[in-house]
Design an enzyme around this catalytic site. Structure first.
Site, PDB file in Angstrom:
ATOM      1  N   HIS A 120      30.162  23.005  27.902  1.00 49.16           N
ATOM      2  CA  HIS A 120      29.313  22.694  29.049  1.00 49.16           C
ATOM      3  C   HIS A 120      29.388  23.813  30.088  1.00 49.16           C
ATOM      4  O   HIS A 120      28.363  24.306  30.571  1.00 49.16           O
ATOM      5  CB  HIS A 120      29.788  21.362  29.638  1.00 49.16           C
ATOM      6  CG  HIS A 120      29.042  20.891  30.839  1.00 49.16           C
ATOM      7  ND1 HIS A 120      28.091  19.908  30.787  1.00 49.16           N
ATOM      8  CD2 HIS A 120      29.111  21.251  32.142  1.00 49.16           C
ATOM      9  CE1 HIS A 120      27.608  19.680  31.989  1.00 49.16           C
ATOM     10  NE2 HIS A 120      28.220  20.488  32.836  1.00 49.16           N
ATOM     11  N   GLU A 121      30.602  24.232  30.431  1.00 48.23           N
ATOM     12  CA  GLU A 121      30.767  25.258  31.461  1.00 48.23           C
ATOM     13  C   GLU A 121      30.319  26.634  30.973  1.00 48.23           C
ATOM     14  O   GLU A 121      29.731  27.412  31.733  1.00 48.23           O
ATOM     15  CB  GLU A 121      32.222  25.294  31.932  1.00 48.23           C
ATOM     16  CG  GLU A 121      32.730  24.003  32.555  1.00 48.23           C
ATOM     17  CD  GLU A 121      31.860  23.527  33.708  1.00 48.23           C
ATOM     18  OE1 GLU A 121      31.201  24.371  34.363  1.00 48.23           O
ATOM     19  OE2 GLU A 121      31.821  22.316  33.952  1.00 48.23           O
TER      20      GLU A 121
ATOM     21  N   HIS B  52      26.688  26.933  31.315  1.00 43.75           N
ATOM     22  CA  HIS B  52      26.320  27.256  32.693  1.00 43.75           C
ATOM     23  C   HIS B  52      26.512  28.748  32.980  1.00 43.75           C
ATOM     24  O   HIS B  52      25.699  29.366  33.662  1.00 43.75           O
ATOM     25  CB  HIS B  52      27.161  26.439  33.665  1.00 43.75           C
ATOM     26  CG  HIS B  52      26.775  24.992  33.732  1.00 43.75           C
ATOM     27  ND1 HIS B  52      25.486  24.546  33.597  1.00 43.75           N
ATOM     28  CD2 HIS B  52      27.533  23.880  33.936  1.00 43.75           C
ATOM     29  CE1 HIS B  52      25.457  23.231  33.708  1.00 43.75           C
ATOM     30  NE2 HIS B  52      26.688  22.804  33.911  1.00 43.75           N
TER      31      HIS B  52
ATOM     32  N   HIS C 119      21.474  21.655  34.125  1.00 46.98           N
ATOM     33  CA  HIS C 119      21.623  20.323  33.555  1.00 46.98           C
ATOM     34  C   HIS C 119      20.278  19.831  33.038  1.00 46.98           C
ATOM     35  O   HIS C 119      19.230  20.122  33.611  1.00 46.98           O
ATOM     36  CB  HIS C 119      22.160  19.340  34.591  1.00 46.98           C
ATOM     37  CG  HIS C 119      23.623  19.497  34.850  1.00 46.98           C
ATOM     38  ND1 HIS C 119      24.172  19.361  36.097  1.00 46.98           N
ATOM     39  CD2 HIS C 119      24.645  19.791  34.019  1.00 46.98           C
ATOM     40  CE1 HIS C 119      25.482  19.551  36.032  1.00 46.98           C
ATOM     41  NE2 HIS C 119      25.790  19.811  34.777  1.00 46.98           N
TER      42      HIS C 119
END
EC number: 3.4.24.-
Length: 706
Positions: free
Chosen positions: A142-143, A146, A152
Site C-alpha cells: 500500500h505504501e 503511494h 486511494h
C-alpha cells in the site's frame, strides 16, 4: 481549465494538508494519507521508474527487511518500476526515499523532489512496527504504491458510481481523506473501479460512532473493500505501467496479455513481453506453467461445473507432484464456487506459507494476488466453501513431501449466478448488528456472508454464524448447535448474526419491532422516505448504515427512521401513523435441528438463569442490561419507581442484592432477570412523562443448559 502550474500547486497543497499521520491504532489498520488513482503530472513520477532508497541509520526494524524487499519484488515483477538501495555514505547523494521510524505507516505521494529536494534531499517512508505482519505484506505494498504515485481508490472521480460515502459518520478531522478529485488531478484512466485492492478504504475506516463510512452499491461487494484484499490488484499494476509508460519502446512482442498478465518492455531489447502471474505461462499468459499431461490445465465451463482431483485420486499422490488449474466462466458476470469435499495432505509441522510443505493455494481475488494457502495442520479439517470475486479462479496444488499415506484433494466447482448468494442467505434469519458470544465457534477469515452460510449449511453441527469484524470479512461458525438460547447475543455494529430458519416459519422484518398504534415520535427522526412498504421500512431501519435506527414512524407509504426510541423523545397522538420500536432483546424462534434438551431443575446459579423459573433462582452479580446500562439499586429508585416496596418486604435480602440483576417473581410478564435502570427518563420531555416511561430493563445473561 486552471494553468498547469496552478494545478500543480493546488495538488501539492492537498498533499501537504492531508499527509499527516493519524493515530497509531488507525495507522496499523489501514491507509493513512489522502490519495486517488495515480498522480497525473510527470514531474511527480520517479525518473525512469527507479526508486532509490535507504534506511535511516536509526531505523529500529531492519530485521523486517525481508518483508520490505518481498513487497518491492512483487511490484518489480508486474511493472517496469524498480527499487535500488543506496549504500554509499557520500556527502553528495542523489534524491532518495528514506525509510524512517514514524508514528505509523505513511509517506508522500509520488516523486516530490520539486518540493523536498533543495531542503532535505530526500522524502520519507514511515514504517512502524505495526506495518509489518509476517507473510501479509499488503500494508507495505500500500505504501510503496503511494511512493510510486497511486492515490486511494475511493477518491476517483467515478467513486459515487460504485460506493456510498456517509460523511456524517466520518471523524471531522478525517473528512479530507474521502474527498473526490477530478481526472485532471488524478490522471485519466479507463481502468475499472477496483474493490479488491489494498488501495481501497474499508467500510468503517475513520468511523466516529462505529457506523459505516462507506457502503458498496452491490451488497455482495461490501465485505471485499478495505484490507480484506491480499494486496494490490491488477488495475493497480496497470495504473503503474500506464503512469511510467512501461511499453513505450516496444516494437515487437505480444500486443495483448491475457489472464492479468502485464505487458512490459523487455530490458536491452526493443520488444515487449508478458509478465504472467505465478503459475501461468505462454507468450500471452494463456496456459498454466505445470505439466497438464499429469494434472491441471485451463478449464472453461458453462452451466455444468465440474470436479478436479490430484493425480490418481483416491490413491495417494506422489512426492513432487504439482498441479495448476485455471477455471474460467463463459459469462463474465458469473462467479465460481468451490466446495473442497476431500482434503487429505501430509501433515504440516510449520507455517503453510513455508517452502517444502504440501499446500493448496486458491486465488479468488484475482490471479496476480497470492491467494489463501491451506495445509494439513489438523486432521480432518477441510477448507471452507468459497466463491471467486471475478469470473476466473486459479488453484495450485504442491505435493512436496508426500509420504504415500494421503490421497490428496477433491474439489467440486459450480457456477454461481448473481442471485445464488441471496438464495443461500434466505435459509437464515439475519439479525443485524448482533454477535453471538460463545467459545464453541470456528473462525474463517476473508470469506463472504453467503460462503459462510454455505459452509454452515454443509456442516452437521452448525445452526448459526456471525459475519463481520472491523474489516467486515470474517466468519464465525457456531458449533455444537450453539445458538442465542444458550449463549450471549450482544450488540456489535460491525457484525451480523445469521440463524438457521425454522421449518415453516414465515419470517418478516417486522418481527423485531413492537407497534404503538396512533403514536408519532416528534423530532429525532431522519427525513421521511416516500413510496415504501411497511416491510421495506422495517428492513431499512434494521440495516440503516448512517445511524443506529431504534424506531421508525410509518403512515400511508411514508417512512421516517428515528435514532432515538420512544422512551427518549416526545410522543404525540396522530391517528394517521404508527410508531414501531425495535425490541431490546430478539426472541428468535427455535431452529430446526437445534438441541432439544430435557426440562431442567432450577437451582441457585451465578453464571446463567433458568428459563423454567424465569430466572428467579439467579443469584449472580451481573448488573448490566441488554442495552448496556448499569442497574440501579432495588430500594432506591429516585422517586419514580416502585422499588421501595422490595425494601419494605425484605430489607435484609435487598440490601444484600443491592443493584444486581434479579427476578422477584411477582410479575408473570417478566420472563428473565431484570433490574431498574439508572436515569431512565434522561432526555424525556416533558418531565411529567417521566413516570410513564419504562424504568426497567432485562439483563444481559445467558440461559442455563445444565
Amino acid at each position: 481549465m486552471a494553468p498547469p502550474r496552478l494545478l500543480a500547486l493546488l495538488t501539492f497543497a492537498v498533499l501537504v494538508l492531508s499527509s499527516k499521520a493519524t493515530s497509531r491504532k488507525d495507522n496499523e489498520q489501514h491507509g493513512r494519507v489522502k490519495r486517488s488513482k495515480f498522480i497525473g503530472p510527470e514531474r511527480f513520477h520517479w525518473p525512469n521508474g527507479k526508486v532509490i532508497w535507504r534506511y535511516d541509520p536509526r531505523y529500529n526494524h531492519k530485521d523486517k527487511r525481508d518483508q520490505l524487499e518481498r513487497a518491492m519484488s512483487v511490484i518489480e515483477r508486474y511493472t517496469c518500476a524498480t527499487f535500488e538501495e543506496l549504500k554509499t555514505n557520500s556527502i553528495r547523494l542523489p534524491y532518495y526515499l528514506k525509510v524512517v521510524n514514524g508514528p505509523g505507516c505513511y509517506t508522500t505521494l509520488g516523486y516530490q523532489k520539486i518540493y523536498y529536494g533543495r531542503r532535505y534531499g530526500r522524502q520519507d517512508l514511515s514504517l512502524s512496527a505495526g506495518c509489518y505482519h509476517g507473510h501479509d505484506i499488503r500494508t507495505i505494498l500500500h505504501e510503496l504504491a503511494h511512493v510510486l504515485g497511486l492515490f486511494h481508490e475511493q477518491s476517483r472521480p467515478d467513486r459515487d458510481d460504485n460506493v456510498y460515502v456517509f460523511n456524517d459518520n466520518i471523524r471531522y478531522s478525517e473528512l479530507a481523506q474521502y474527498k473526490k478529485y477530478p481526472w485532471s488531478v488524478t490522471g485519466k484512466t479507463k481502468l475499472p473501479y477496483n474493490y479488491a485492492t489494498a488501495m481501497h478504504y474499508g467500510s468503517r475506516f475513520f468511523t466516529k460512532r462505529g457506523m459505516l463510512t462507506m457502503q458498496t452499491k452491490d451488497w455482495r461487494d461490501q465485505f471485499i473493500i478495505g484490507f480484506a484484499a491480499p494486496g494490490l490488484g491488477e488495475a493497480d499494476y496497470q495504473a503503474i505501467n500506464t503512469m511510467y509508460k512501461c511499453d513505450k519502446n516496444c516494437n515487437a512482442g505480444p500486443k495483448e496479455c491475457l489472464n492479468e498478465g502485464q505487458r512490459v518492455h523487455r530490458p536491452m531489447t526493443s520488444a515487449c513481453e508478458c509478465r504472467c502471474p505465478e503459475g501461468l505461462a505462454g507468450d500471452q499468459c494463456e496456459a498454466v506453467s505445470d505439466d497438464t499431461a499429469v494434472c491441471g490445465g485451463v478449464l472453461e465451463t458453462g452451466e455444468e461445473g465440474g470436479i478436479i482431483t490430484t493425480p490418481g485420486f483416491p490413491s495417494p499422490y506422489k512426492n513432487g507432484q504439482r498441479c495448476t488449474w485455471l477455471i474460467k466462466t463463459k459469462n463474465p458476470s458469473d462467479r465460481i464456487t468451490l466446495n473442497i469435499t476431500e482434503f487429505d495432505l501430509t501433515p504440516s509441522q510449520g507455517d503453510c506459507y513455508e517452502k517444502g510443505e504440501d499446500t493448496l493455494e486458491i486465488r479468488r481475488w484475482g490471479l496476480i494476488n497470492f491467494g489463501s494457502t491451506y495445509c494439513a495442520k489438523n486432521t480432518g479439517e477441510v477448507p471452507p466453501i468459497q466463491t471467486s470475486l471475478l469470473d476466473k479462479v486459479l488453484i495450485r496444488f504442491s505435493g512436496n513431501k508426500a509420504d504415500g499415506d494421503h490421497k490428496g484433494i477433491r474439489i467440486e466447482y459450480t457456477i454461481n449466478k448473481k442471485n445464488d448468494d441471496r438464495e443461500v442467505l434466505d435459509n437464515f434469519i439475519e439479525v443485524p448488528f448482533r454477535k453471538l458470544v460463545t467459545t464453541e465457534k470456528k473462525s474463517i477469515p476473508h470469506i463472504s456472508p453467503a460462503d459462510c452460510g454455505r459452509t454452515c449449511l454443509s456442516a452437521a453441527d452448525c445452526n448459526s454464524f456471525v459475519h463481520g469484524d472491523p474489516h467486515n470479512s470474517t466468519c464465525y461458525l457456531s458449533l455444537k448447535m450453539v445458538d442465542h438460547t444458550n449463549a450471549r447475543l450482544f450488540n456489535d455494529l460491525a457484525a451480523n448474526y445469521f440463524y438457521k430458519k425454522p421449518a415453516g416459519y414465515d419470517y418478516s422484518p417486522l418481527d423485531w419491532f413492537g407497534k404503538k398504534a396512533g403514536i408519532q415520535i416528534r423530532g429525532a427522526c431522519a427525513k421521511p422516505l416516500s413510496k415504501m412498504s411497511l416491510e421495506s421500512c422495517a428492513t431499512a431501519c434494521l440495516y440503516s448504515p448512517k445511524f443506529e435506527c431504534k424506531a421508525f414512524v410509518y403512515g400511508g407509504d411514508t417512512c421516517a427512521l428515528c435514532y432515538k426510541d420512544t422512551m427518549m423523545v416526545q410522543l404525540v397522538t396522530n391517528p394517521r401513523v404508527d410508531t414501531y420500536e425495535r425490541n431490546e432483546y430478539l426472541e428468535v424462534p427455535q431452529a430446526e435441528g437445534a438441541a432439544q434438551g430435557p426440562a431442567l431443575t432450577p437451582r441457585p446459579r451465578k453464571d446463567c438463569y433458568y428459563k423454567e423459573d424465569n430466572g428467579v433462582s439467579y443469584v449472580g452479580t451481573s448488573r448490566r442490561t441488554v442495552r448496556g446500562m448499569i442497574c440501579q439499586s432495588w430500594f432506591y429508585t429516585k422517586g419514580y419507581g416502585p422499588g421501595s416496596k422490595y425494601m419494605k418486604e425484605n430489607p435484609t435480602k435487598w440490601r444484600k442484592d443491592k443493584y444486581y440483576c434479579r427476578n422477584p417473581g411477582d410479575d408473570p410478564e417478566k420472563t428473565r432477570p431484570w433490574c431498574y435502570i439508572d436515569t431512565p427518563c434522561y432526555g424525556v420531555w416533558p418531565l411529567s412523562r417521566c413516570k410513564e416511561a419504562a424504568n426497567w430493563s432485562y439483563c444481559r445473561l445467558p440461559v442455563c443448559t445444565d
